[in-house]
Enzyme design. Structure first.
Site, short mmCIF file in Angstrom:
data_model
loop_
_atom_site.label_atom_id
_atom_site.label_comp_id
_atom_site.label_asym_id
_atom_site.label_seq_id
_atom_site.Cartn_x
_atom_site.Cartn_y
_atom_site.Cartn_z
N LYS A 141 -12.63 -1.88 1.07
CA LYS A 141 -11.94 -0.97 0.15
C LYS A 141 -12.75 -0.87 -1.15
O LYS A 141 -13.82 -0.27 -1.14
CB LYS A 141 -10.51 -1.44 -0.05
CG LYS A 141 -9.68 -1.19 1.22
CD LYS A 141 -8.23 -1.58 1.09
CE LYS A 141 -7.48 -1.15 2.36
NZ LYS A 141 -6.77 -2.23 3.04
N HIS A 176 -5.85 -4.64 -1.63
CA HIS A 176 -5.76 -3.47 -2.52
C HIS A 176 -5.89 -3.87 -3.99
O HIS A 176 -5.34 -3.20 -4.86
CB HIS A 176 -4.42 -2.74 -2.32
CG HIS A 176 -4.39 -1.88 -1.09
ND1 HIS A 176 -5.02 -0.65 -1.01
CD2 HIS A 176 -3.82 -2.07 0.11
CE1 HIS A 176 -4.82 -0.13 0.18
NE2 HIS A 176 -4.10 -0.96 0.89
N SER A 223 0.79 -1.23 0.00
CA SER A 223 0.00 0.00 0.00
C SER A 223 0.83 1.28 0.00
O SER A 223 0.33 2.33 -0.38
CB SER A 223 -0.94 0.00 1.20
OG SER A 223 -0.20 0.04 2.40
C1 LIG Z 1 -6.61 -2.67 4.48
C2 LIG Z 1 -5.89 -3.95 4.58
C3 LIG Z 1 -6.24 -4.91 5.54
C4 LIG Z 1 -7.29 -4.66 6.58
O1 LIG Z 1 -8.56 -4.67 6.03
P1 LIG Z 1 -9.82 -4.49 6.99
O2 LIG Z 1 -10.92 -5.22 6.30
O3 LIG Z 1 -10.06 -3.02 7.09
O4 LIG Z 1 -9.48 -5.08 8.31
C5 LIG Z 1 -5.57 -6.12 5.54
N1 LIG Z 1 -4.57 -6.36 4.66
C6 LIG Z 1 -4.19 -5.46 3.75
C7 LIG Z 1 -3.09 -5.78 2.79
C8 LIG Z 1 -4.84 -4.22 3.67
O5 LIG Z 1 -4.46 -3.32 2.78
#
Ligand SMILES: *Cc1c(COP(=O)(O)O)cnc(C)c1O
Length: 401
Positions: free
Chosen positions: A246, A215, A187
């Site tokens: 997301k 992502h 990210s």
């Molecule tokens: C955002 C993210 C998470 C966490 O996701 P949530 O559903 O908000 O707990 C886990 N792993 C990665 C790679 C992320 O980017």
């Protein structure tokens, strides 16, 4: 007056918090009074172009999502007050699990309250001291925590370094099972894991592969299945975890998709699944509608990728240094931490919301503002954001044009 030992506890916290503020590491929250979107209204009354949400497909504040959630609430109610295996499983949860598995090209899937929980509950039920988990050095915090909860040997390979991954696979040669673990997309840089090479190495050493595609699910790859589709390795990745928080609507919720045996065992043993409440029906229903929509039309993906290509090209032409790539995460490199903070502050004044990142979130000397493009951004919003970047770049004498 509380006992001295107790007062000491609170005084220490105060000191530690002051320390964070002094080092510029204190995080505060901006309050938004509107829906999430390509523009948001903050509680100071300002309207800002939003370049820092994980709202890749622009669905978070979208009216169709609100309606889908309302529809699901009307049918299934607000909540279930139960974990899945007692009385917390409705038709909609089974439908969403089936749809996620199909979308990802996996046999089965299991829902969690968050991807953090999917990763937190993945490793301990499947691996023990006879096994080794080999993890990219920049993997998400939830993967790191999840691995810590299991008794397998923990090996780390240098970020995105296939030679080091191979060395770690060899170092773990004596173990019963070896699992390679990576984020599909990292990210901070928008770097995409080399899943084709990872799967080749896994084949060579008889290892399993797990990818966290938080992502990527919904928009990477020709039909948006994720980085395994992008790299042509669907069917070769053993476990995919991801988020509903997301691109897929942005509310909350996570999942693990894998072969049936894996999912069956997670339903028996995975602690965040067994000991935490079921996903709210509104989220399950609305997420289901997103998967149907993404399978029916490439419109949102196409717009996201067109917007991303446009912004990446234009910001480069302005004279900024970006991390090259194709992902809607666009790191605009400023290298210096105070400069990144100043840059983000000035953009805010000009009506553009971005996040500045600096050590320890990114390596020393790699400070940046991170832009995240959305399908919801209009051409006009992108152009106004670019104008603001150009103005701040000129003000701070960063552009050699
Ligand atoms: C955002 C993210 C998470 C966490 O996701 P949530 O559903 O908000 O707990 C886990 N792993 C990665 C790679 C992320 O980017």
């Amino acid at each position: 007056m509380a006992p001295a030992a107790k007062m000491h506890f609170y005084a220490e916290l105060d000191d530690a918090l002051r320390g964070l503020r002094d080092q510029g590491l204190f995080k505060s929250e901006r309050v938004i009074v509107s829906r999430q979107g390509s523009e948001v209204v903050c509680d100071d009354g300002r309207t800002l172009i939003n370049l820092c949400a994980n709202n890749y497909l622009g669905l978070s504040g979208d009216e169709t999502m609100a309606q889908a959630a309302i529809h699901a609430i009307k049918q299934y109610g607000y909540g279930l007050s139960s974990v899945r295996f007692i009385c917390g499983t409705q038709t909609v949860h089974k439908q969403l699990e089936r749809a996620l598995a199909d979308f990802l090209g996996m046999e089965d899937a299991i829902l969690y309250a968050a991807a953090f929980d999917a990763n937190g509950g993945l490793f301990e039920p499947l691996f023990d001291e006879r096994d080794a988990v080999i993890s990219d050095a920049l993997n998400h915090a939830s993967i790191i925590d999840g691995i810590r909860l299991c008794k397998a040997d923990r090996l780390r390979y240098q970020h995105n370094d296939m030679a080091d991954l191979e060395a770690q696979l060899q170092a773990a040669a004596g173990k019963r099972h070896r699992l390679i673990v990576t984020d599909g997309v990292f990210s901070m840089d928008g770097t995409i894991a080399q899943l084709d090479k990872i799967c080749d190495l896994a084949d060579k050493y008889g290892a399993l592969v797990m990818v966290d595609d938080s992502h990527a699910t919904g928009f990477m790859g020709t039909t948006g299945r994720g980085t395994h589709e992008l790299h042509g390795v669907m069917g070769r990745v053993d476990i995919v975890t991801g988020t509903l928080g997301k691109a897929l609507g942005g509310a909350m919720g996570g999942f693990t998709a894998a072969r049936r045996e894996v999912i069956d065992m997670l339903r028996q043993k995975s602690r965040p699944y067994l000991f935490s409440n079921t996903l709210a029906p509104a989220i399950a229903g609305a997420s289901l509608s997103v998967l149907q929509r993404l399978s029916a039309s490439s419109e949102l993906r196409d717009r996201l990728h067109a917007n991303t290509a446009y912004f990446r090209d234009a910001i480069g032409k302005l004279g900024f240094t970006i991390k090259p790539g194709t992902h809607p995460i666009v790191p605009v490199m400023l290298f210096d931490a105070p400069l990144a903070q100043q840059f983000a502050r000035r953009l805010y004044e000009l009506g553009v919301l971005v996040t500045g990142f600096f050590y320890p979130v990114v390596p020393m000397g790699q400070a940046r503002v991170r832009v995240q493009i959305s399908a919801a951004h209009t051409q006009d919003q992108l152009d106004r954001a670019l104008e603001a970047f150009a103005q701040v770049g000129d003000e701070l004498s960063l552009l050699y044009r």
